[in-house]
Design a protein around this motif. Structure first.
Motif, PDB file in Angstrom:
ATOM      1  N   UNK A 189       0.655  -1.116  -0.015  1.00 25.87           N
ATOM      2  CA  UNK A 189      -0.165   0.010   0.088  1.00 25.87           C
ATOM      3  C   UNK A 189       0.774   1.466  -0.100  1.00 25.87           C
ATOM      4  N   UNK A 190       1.987   1.406   0.708  1.00 26.30           N
ATOM      5  CA  UNK A 190       3.055   2.392   0.639  1.00 26.30           C
ATOM      6  C   UNK A 190       4.042   2.186  -0.011  1.00 26.30           C
ATOM      7  N   UNK A 191       4.042   1.355  -1.142  1.00 24.10           N
ATOM      8  CA  UNK A 191       5.290   0.987  -1.770  1.00 24.10           C
ATOM      9  C   UNK A 191       5.933   2.222  -2.241  1.00 24.10           C
ATOM     10  N   UNK A 192       7.159   2.123  -2.173  1.00 27.79           N
ATOM     11  CA  UNK A 192       8.139   3.200  -2.888  1.00 27.79           C
ATOM     12  C   UNK A 192       8.458   2.833  -4.246  1.00 27.79           C
ATOM     13  N   UNK A 193       8.763   3.865  -4.873  1.00 30.16           N
ATOM     14  CA  UNK A 193       9.046   3.846  -6.428  1.00 30.16           C
ATOM     15  C   UNK A 193      10.351   3.032  -6.935  1.00 30.16           C
ATOM     16  N   UNK A 194      10.300   2.105  -7.868  1.00 29.15           N
ATOM     17  CA  UNK A 194      11.596   1.290  -8.252  1.00 29.15           C
ATOM     18  C   UNK A 194      12.268   2.609  -8.574  1.00 29.15           C
ATOM     19  N   UNK A 195      13.749   2.474  -8.327  1.00 29.06           N
ATOM     20  CA  UNK A 195      14.951   3.219  -8.332  1.00 29.06           C
ATOM     21  C   UNK A 195      15.031   4.412  -7.372  1.00 29.06           C
ATOM     22  N   UNK A 196      14.189   4.481  -6.373  1.00 37.18           N
ATOM     23  CA  UNK A 196      14.225   5.329  -5.183  1.00 37.18           C
ATOM     24  C   UNK A 196      15.057   4.588  -4.222  1.00 37.18           C
ATOM     25  N   UNK A 197      15.173   5.470  -2.854  1.00 39.22           N
ATOM     26  CA  UNK A 197      15.833   4.693  -1.831  1.00 39.22           C
ATOM     27  C   UNK A 197      15.096   3.798  -1.168  1.00 39.22           C
ATOM     28  N   UNK A 198      13.815   3.647  -1.261  1.00 37.28           N
ATOM     29  CA  UNK A 198      13.013   2.908  -0.670  1.00 37.28           C
ATOM     30  C   UNK A 198      12.836   3.379   0.971  1.00 37.28           C
ATOM     31  N   UNK A 199      12.294   2.534   1.794  1.00 39.32           N
ATOM     32  CA  UNK A 199      12.070   2.788   3.089  1.00 39.32           C
ATOM     33  C   UNK A 199      13.527   2.593   4.103  1.00 39.32           C
ATOM     34  N   UNK A 200      13.693   3.556   4.927  1.00 39.73           N
ATOM     35  CA  UNK A 200      14.687   3.023   5.982  1.00 39.73           C
ATOM     36  C   UNK A 200      14.253   1.902   6.791  1.00 39.73           C
ATOM     37  N   UNK A 201      14.958   1.574   7.519  1.00 40.99           N
ATOM     38  CA  UNK A 201      14.646   0.374   8.465  1.00 40.99           C
ATOM     39  C   UNK A 201      13.817   1.092   9.648  1.00 40.99           C
ATOM     40  N   UNK A 202      13.890   2.317   9.940  1.00 42.08           N
ATOM     41  CA  UNK A 202      12.934   2.724  11.117  1.00 42.08           C
ATOM     42  C   UNK A 202      11.392   2.964  10.514  1.00 42.08           C
ATOM     43  N   UNK A 203      11.427   3.373   8.991  1.00 45.06           N
ATOM     44  CA  UNK A 203      10.145   3.348   8.321  1.00 45.06           C
ATOM     45  C   UNK A 203       9.478   1.849   8.190  1.00 45.06           C
ATOM     46  N   UNK A 204      10.329   1.004   7.905  1.00 41.79           N
ATOM     47  CA  UNK A 204       9.675  -0.366   7.782  1.00 41.79           C
ATOM     48  C   UNK A 204       9.333  -0.893   9.270  1.00 41.79           C
ATOM     49  N   UNK A 205      10.006  -0.583  10.170  1.00 42.22           N
ATOM     50  CA  UNK A 205       9.699  -0.986  11.409  1.00 42.22           C
ATOM     51  C   UNK A 205       8.316   0.139  11.976  1.00 42.22           C
ATOM     52  N   UNK A 206       8.231   1.144  11.502  1.00 41.18           N
ATOM     53  CA  UNK A 206       6.851   1.703  11.519  1.00 41.18           C
ATOM     54  C   UNK A 206       5.560   0.972  11.087  1.00 41.18           C
ATOM     55  N   UNK A 207       5.830   0.461   9.928  1.00 38.59           N
ATOM     56  CA  UNK A 207       4.793  -0.348   9.078  1.00 38.59           C
ATOM     57  C   UNK A 207       4.552  -1.518   9.843  1.00 38.59           C
ATOM     58  N   UNK A 208       5.512  -2.068  10.563  1.00 40.03           N
ATOM     59  CA  UNK A 208       5.295  -3.511  11.300  1.00 40.03           C
ATOM     60  C   UNK A 208       4.345  -3.087  12.462  1.00 40.03           C
TER      61      UNK A 208
END
Length: 301
Positions: A189-208
């Protein structure tokens, strides 16, 4: 009136000035030499530490894979309290995965998905079909087996987002499997664009956290340490080089690869009705091969 300096006075003053300049130059040279030597020493120390770290990391044995993913994927089924995971022991390093035994009663659609969290086509499929798949699982009309792989690791500006996200999903499968479906959905649902830096670990943890995971501190550490890094690489390699269980596919060649009762879905990624019809047809074929009085799955519209 000051007397005009004699030629000897001027010569002596020039010698004195030159002496001062030479001494200043020598001081600068000594200072620069010390700085260069210090910089070289620091660089050697840093390089040595890096090499030592790489050696230690290379010698460290790969840990076991995540629990509940003995097939390299997590199997989700309907339970009394919603969606539950089929519990399996952790896969030992370099061990051969145990293929899931599908329900061949003809009353259940066995949906299997190979996905990459940076893959835009996976994102399209998930956003289109996630809720109808949830309904099918919760009603007992379908099971879902999700195989996170990382084939787009080099498509995130050097951050290895694809691999880190796959590791995070393994962390959730290992410690909070009841939250896997929601976490998987939130990543798309919150997928970053291909070629971007994507999510940081902290952002991934927030989704968890948003997915309601239990054992938050354990999962946070697992994400930061990339605990299942080796497993992600092995599982990805197995998917790309080995025959796909319970199907005629020789290997996974791209994502998303979606199978229903062994049949590969090749339809629209943006039309939910087309996928629902495919599920019904695949389940219907199984029903014809294994007739029972129970009805075939009926996904939500």
């Amino acid at each position: 009136m000051q007397p005009r300096p004699t030629r000897n006075d001027r010569r002596e003053a020039a010698r004195e000035k030159a002496k001062v300049l030479r001494e200043g130059q020598k001081k600068r040279e000594r200072r620069n030499k010390a700085l260069i030597q210090g910089g070289v020493i620091l660089a050697v120390i840093a390089i040595g530490a890096l090499i030592f770290g790489l050696i230690i990391d290379g010698q460290r044995p790969a840990g076991p894979g995540p629990r509940n993913m003995a097939s390299d994927g997590i199997v989700l089924v309907g339970g009394e309290s919603g969606i539950a995971a089929v519990e399996t022991p952790a896969l030992e390093p370099k061990a051969t995965p145990t293929p899931t035994v599908p329900d061949d009663s003809g009353t259940v659609a066995n949906i299997v998905m190979y996905i990459d969290y940076l893959c835009p086509f996976c994102g399209q499929f998930e956003k289109t079909n996630s809720e109808s798949i949830r309904t099918m699982i919760e009603s007992g009309a379908a099971t879902l087996e999700v195989h996170p792989i990382a084939i787009l690791t080099n498509k995130s500006a050097g951050t290895r987002y694809s691999a880190r996200a796959a590791n995070a999903s393994a962390c959730v499968a290992n410690s909070s499997p009841e939250s896997f479906f929601d976490f998987n959905a939130l990543l798309f649902e919150n997928q970053p664009d291909e070629g971007s830096t994507g999510f940081t670990n902290d952002e991934i943890k927030a989704l968890a956290q948003e997915a309601g995971v239990s054992s938050r501190s354990t999962i946070d550490k697992c994400i930061d340490d990339e605990q299942f890094k080796a497993w992600v690489g092995d599982a990805t390699n197995r998917a790309l080089t080995s025959k796909v269980p319970n199907s005629d596919l020789e290997s996974i060649t791209g994502t998303p690869t979606v199978l229903v009762n062994g049949n590969q879905y090749k339809g629209s990624l943006e039309d939910p009705a087309e996928f629902q019809l495919f599920v019904l047809q695949a389940a219907g074929q199984s029903f014809e091969s294994n007739p029972t009085p129970t009805p075939t799955p009926t996904p939500a519209s």
